[in-house]
Motif scaffolding. Sequence first.
Motif, PDB file in Angstrom:
ATOM      1  N   LEU A  66       7.308  -3.077 -11.337  1.00  9.70           N
ATOM      2  CA  LEU A  66       6.973  -2.524 -10.024  1.00  9.70           C
ATOM      3  C   LEU A  66       8.128  -2.814  -9.071  1.00  9.70           C
ATOM      4  O   LEU A  66       7.985  -3.463  -8.034  1.00  9.70           O
ATOM      5  CB  LEU A  66       5.661  -3.115  -9.505  1.00  9.70           C
ATOM      6  N   SER A  67       9.281  -2.317  -9.465  1.00  6.03           N
ATOM      7  CA  SER A  67      10.503  -2.488  -8.677  1.00  6.03           C
ATOM      8  C   SER A  67      11.448  -1.360  -9.047  1.00  6.03           C
ATOM      9  O   SER A  67      11.238  -0.633 -10.011  1.00  6.03           O
ATOM     10  CB  SER A  67      11.148  -3.848  -8.952  1.00  6.03           C
ATOM     11  N   HIS A  82       3.746  -2.711  -2.649  1.00  3.33           N
ATOM     12  CA  HIS A  82       4.781  -2.865  -3.685  1.00  3.33           C
ATOM     13  C   HIS A  82       6.158  -2.956  -3.032  1.00  3.33           C
ATOM     14  O   HIS A  82       6.946  -2.013  -3.090  1.00  3.33           O
ATOM     15  CB  HIS A  82       4.719  -1.698  -4.671  1.00  3.33           C
ATOM     16  N   ARG A  88       5.906   2.215 -11.377  1.00  4.54           N
ATOM     17  CA  ARG A  88       6.025   2.573  -9.962  1.00  4.54           C
ATOM     18  C   ARG A  88       5.511   3.988  -9.698  1.00  4.54           C
ATOM     19  O   ARG A  88       5.038   4.270  -8.599  1.00  4.54           O
ATOM     20  CB  ARG A  88       7.457   2.394  -9.466  1.00  4.54           C
ATOM     21  N   ALA A 111       1.703   3.622  -9.694  1.00  3.76           N
ATOM     22  CA  ALA A 111       1.297   2.937  -8.470  1.00  3.76           C
ATOM     23  C   ALA A 111       1.355   3.886  -7.282  1.00  3.76           C
ATOM     24  O   ALA A 111       0.498   3.839  -6.390  1.00  3.76           O
ATOM     25  CB  ALA A 111       2.194   1.724  -8.217  1.00  3.76           C
TER      26      ALA A 111
END
Length: 315
Positions: free
Chosen positions: A91-92, A119, A278, A281
């Motif tokens: 999540l980056s 996030h 990501r 998300a």
Amino acid sequence: MNDWNDLRLVLAVHRASSLTSAAARLNVDHSTAFRRLKALETRLGMRLFERLSGGIYQATEAGLRMACAAERMEDEALALDRALTGHDHRLSGRLRVTSSETLAYSRLTRHLAAFRQAHPGVVVELATDNRVLNLSRREADVALRPVRPREADLWGRRLAQVAWGFYAAPAYLAEQGGPVPSLDALASHRLIGWEYGTMSIQAAEWLARMAPQDAFVYRSNSLVNQLVAARSGIGLALLPCYLGDSDHGVVRALPQPVSDLEGELWIVAHTDLKGTARVRAFFDVVGDGLSRERELFEGRGGASPPQSWTQSMQY
């Protein structure tokens, strides 16, 4: 042909039909692109492009074959890139999102803020573009589109229907004696419309059919600018209800949305990116957030013209 950059240059020139535009796309200056193309043609002993008037570059048979080969190589590289990205569970990193200017101005940014808060390791790059960007070529990772996707390699979901209505400043309606009674009365009003030739937008085409040309007193290819023009009292603007109903400077000029105009809002990504953390998300936070505003998008959140008009005139 052992240098991929040579093939990229040929492909870029072929796509743009211009050395200047190709150089800009490749982030090199014009003189560098010119020297590289000239050196490549000298090394191969053949012309890859005919130089026509107006700076137009037209591919020769050899140039076209090379551009086609380069495109196949690019497709393979992009497919590999998507496949690797699709297995990225972090999540980056970078997430490139595309949206219309109207949606970004009106509703999207607050949901992007919620996504960033949830996030913080993901860097969002928003491209406000009314064109349909190519997700297969990674022009964007996620797209918020006003039309149902037709490409078989995309996945996503519809977030809401999108209603359209006519909006005006309260002062303009007061000047005209009150809200517009019906669509038949449009010809007697000052109208705000799209620039001539904007025929790829359903609402623009519908408005051009419904109203006489001499009723239009202002034109713009930007719906946000049309909203500002209506807010300034120039005339009536046909806007998505989520844009008009959420702006305190305008009110509905007609009580109901236009029944002939109903669009959609979709969130989509390439199927290869289904497993990217990501991306998923973003679907969860931003997609769900926009979906919860369905009533606004569908034109069920605005007051009727007589009520909103009289209330606005009290201030």
